[in-house]
Structures are given as C-alpha cells and as structure tokens.
Design a protein around this motif. Structure first.
Motif, mmCIF file in Angstrom:
data_model
loop_
_atom_site.group_PDB
_atom_site.id
_atom_site.type_symbol
_atom_site.label_atom_id
_atom_site.label_comp_id
_atom_site.label_asym_id
_atom_site.label_seq_id
_atom_site.Cartn_x
_atom_site.Cartn_y
_atom_site.Cartn_z
ATOM 1 N N VAL A 208 42.040 29.228 38.349
ATOM 2 C CA VAL A 208 40.943 28.393 38.695
ATOM 3 C C VAL A 208 40.091 29.390 40.037
ATOM 4 C CG1 VAL A 208 42.361 27.389 40.668
ATOM 5 C CG2 VAL A 208 40.090 26.153 39.849
ATOM 6 N N LEU A 209 40.852 30.379 40.488
ATOM 7 C CA LEU A 209 40.311 31.222 41.363
ATOM 8 C C LEU A 209 39.648 32.449 41.072
ATOM 9 C CD1 LEU A 209 43.340 31.258 44.108
ATOM 10 C CD2 LEU A 209 41.278 29.716 44.115
ATOM 11 N N LEU A 210 39.568 32.533 39.815
ATOM 12 C CA LEU A 210 39.253 33.509 38.872
ATOM 13 C C LEU A 210 37.836 33.057 38.141
ATOM 14 C CD1 LEU A 210 42.151 35.434 37.230
ATOM 15 C CD2 LEU A 210 41.085 35.800 39.457
ATOM 16 N N SER A 211 37.659 31.773 38.004
ATOM 17 C CA SER A 211 36.722 31.068 37.320
ATOM 18 C C SER A 211 35.454 31.095 37.656
ATOM 19 C CB SER A 211 37.001 29.619 37.014
ATOM 20 O OG SER A 211 36.933 28.685 38.121
ATOM 21 N N GLY A 212 35.187 31.190 39.278
ATOM 22 C CA GLY A 212 33.818 31.266 39.728
ATOM 23 C C GLY A 212 33.247 30.068 39.833
ATOM 24 N N ALA A 213 34.027 28.878 39.611
ATOM 25 C CA ALA A 213 33.417 27.538 39.632
ATOM 26 C C ALA A 213 33.762 26.827 40.979
ATOM 27 C CB ALA A 213 34.376 26.752 38.625
ATOM 28 N N HIS A 214 32.716 26.842 41.667
ATOM 29 C CA HIS A 214 33.342 26.623 43.290
ATOM 30 C C HIS A 214 33.523 25.410 43.523
ATOM 31 C CE1 HIS A 214 31.581 30.637 44.384
ATOM 32 N NE2 HIS A 214 30.549 30.517 43.662
#
Length: 247
Positions: A208-214
């Motif tokens: 999730v931290l690599l997803s760019g979905a803030h």
C-alpha cells in the motif's frame, strides 16, 4: 510555544556533558540560529570553602552524599539577581516530580517563563530546604534512577526546544515523530516507517505504501497506529478513546 525566547540555565557539576548535546544535530542548529539560548553554571563556583565542595553526609546517617543548600541557593539567586526572580522558573529533576509527557509539554510547560533554571542533581539528592524554598517545579522522567540530573535536564530542554517554530526545519515535524496527534484528546504511537529499498533479504515494504494512493496510505497508517498502540502502550489507547468531557 509562546513567542518568548527561552534561556535554559543548567546548574550542574558536569557542564561538559550538557555542552556536547546542545552543540550538535537539530538542537545545536536551533541554538546557532538563535531560537533559544543556554548557559552552563558550574555549581562548585558557588561553594563557600577552599576545596569547592558542594556535598556532605546526610543527617541521621545512611549512605551517600547530599548536595548542600548554600551553593545551590547562591547559584539560583545569582541568576535571579541578573534576570529577575519573576522571570525565572526553577526546576529540579527528581523521581518525586510530575512525569514529563508530551501532553504536559504542549499544554503547560510551553507557558513557562523565559528564564528556566534547571537543577542537575547528583549523589543522594539535594537538601530538602532548597526544594521547599527555591524550587518552583519538580519533574521526573519516570520510575527509574539515572546517574545524574543532566540526563533529565537535557531531555526536558530538547523536548521543549522542539516546540519552537523552525527548530525542526518543518512546521509539522514535531507532530509526526514518535507520537501521532490524532485528536484533541489523545495520541497514538506512530505507524511503522519504511524507506528504500522496497525489498531487503526477502522483507518487503507493504504494497500500500508503494501504491501512491494517499487515502489508502492514510487509512493503513491509522490502522497500524491503533494496532501498535494497543499492543505496546494500551494506556495511551485508553486516553485516546476516553470522552473529552471525562478527562
């Protein structure tokens, strides 16, 4: 913190231990930038004997030595004479004091006077008459014993300086380290932090931290803060969930 510039006066037997911390890293840069000031007061300079002794055996017997009232009072009053008693607060670091917490720093200590006189105790403590007559506040780091009061005084100074605008180089820095401000009534432990590389010896950074979905990242961080606090500091979680009117 209010707009008054703080001046920390360390009354100590070991000024060199204070100097090292206050001239390095973030705190050193803040001092160099003039965001706060400090002075090192050698207690032995206020001794009234030729050997510059500042301690003596305790009345009633028992092991250990106690810092004498005369040099302590002389050191404090010398600062009162220079800065004005009403502009000073004398703080003694002792297990008998109020426990130093982030909440105490942000709600009460930030309102303290401009001149903060920090008493760094040693040996078995200080003469009680000094505490009764010249100390305004006692502060404790917790239920443990350290070799000297310099450790506690530095922790207090460091924690207070971090509240000064510009001390951390970013206005939000003080809110997002170690404790995470989550509401007006409580705190949670900070969520786990990761940096490059994304994988190390089979250990991967959460996707999730690599997803760019803030929004997803913020939700994950909130959940992790709750989980970590429940496991490691349930006392903080209780405070966080307690209704504000019941505090």
């Amino acid at each position: 913190m209010n707009s008054t510039k703080r001046h920390f006066h360390f009354i100590t037997l070991f000024p060199q231990t204070i100097e090292v911390w206050l001239t390095t890293s973030i705190i050193g840069r803040a001092a160099k930038a003039g965001l706060f000031e400090y002075s090192l007061v050698q207690l032995r300079e206020f001794s009234n004997d030729k050997h510059h002794s500042v301690d003596d055996a305790t009345y009633g017997g028992g092991g250990g030595m106690v810092l004498r009232v005369e040099p302590l009072v002389a050191a404090v009053e010398s600062l009162w004479d220079r800065w004005g008693k009403d502009n000073c607060e004398v703080i003694y670091f002792s297990p008998a004091g109020t426990t130093l917490t982030q909440r105490l720093i942000e709600t009460e200590l930030v309102k303290s006077p401009s001149q903060l006189i920090l008493i760094c105790g040693h040996y078995e403590g200080v003469d009680e008459r000094f505490i009764e007559g010249w100390v305004d506040r006692q502060i404790s780091l917790g239920d443990f014993v350290v070799t000297g009061g310099e450790i506690a005084a530095l922790a207090y100074c460091d924690a207070l300086v971090r509240q000064i605008s510009g001390a951390l180089g970013a206005e939000t820095g003080a809110l997002n380290e170690s404790f995470r401000l989550t509401s007006k009534s409580g705190r949670l432990l900070e969520y786990p932090q990761y940096t490059r590389p994304a994988e190390f010896r089979g250990l991967r950074v959460p996707e999730v931290l690599l997803s760019g979905a803030h929004e997803l990242i913020e939700a994950w961080r909130q959940k992790q803060s709750l989980i970590r606090t429940e496991l490691r500091r349930p006392d903080l979680l209780k405070e966080f969930t307690q209704p504000k009117g019941d505090m």
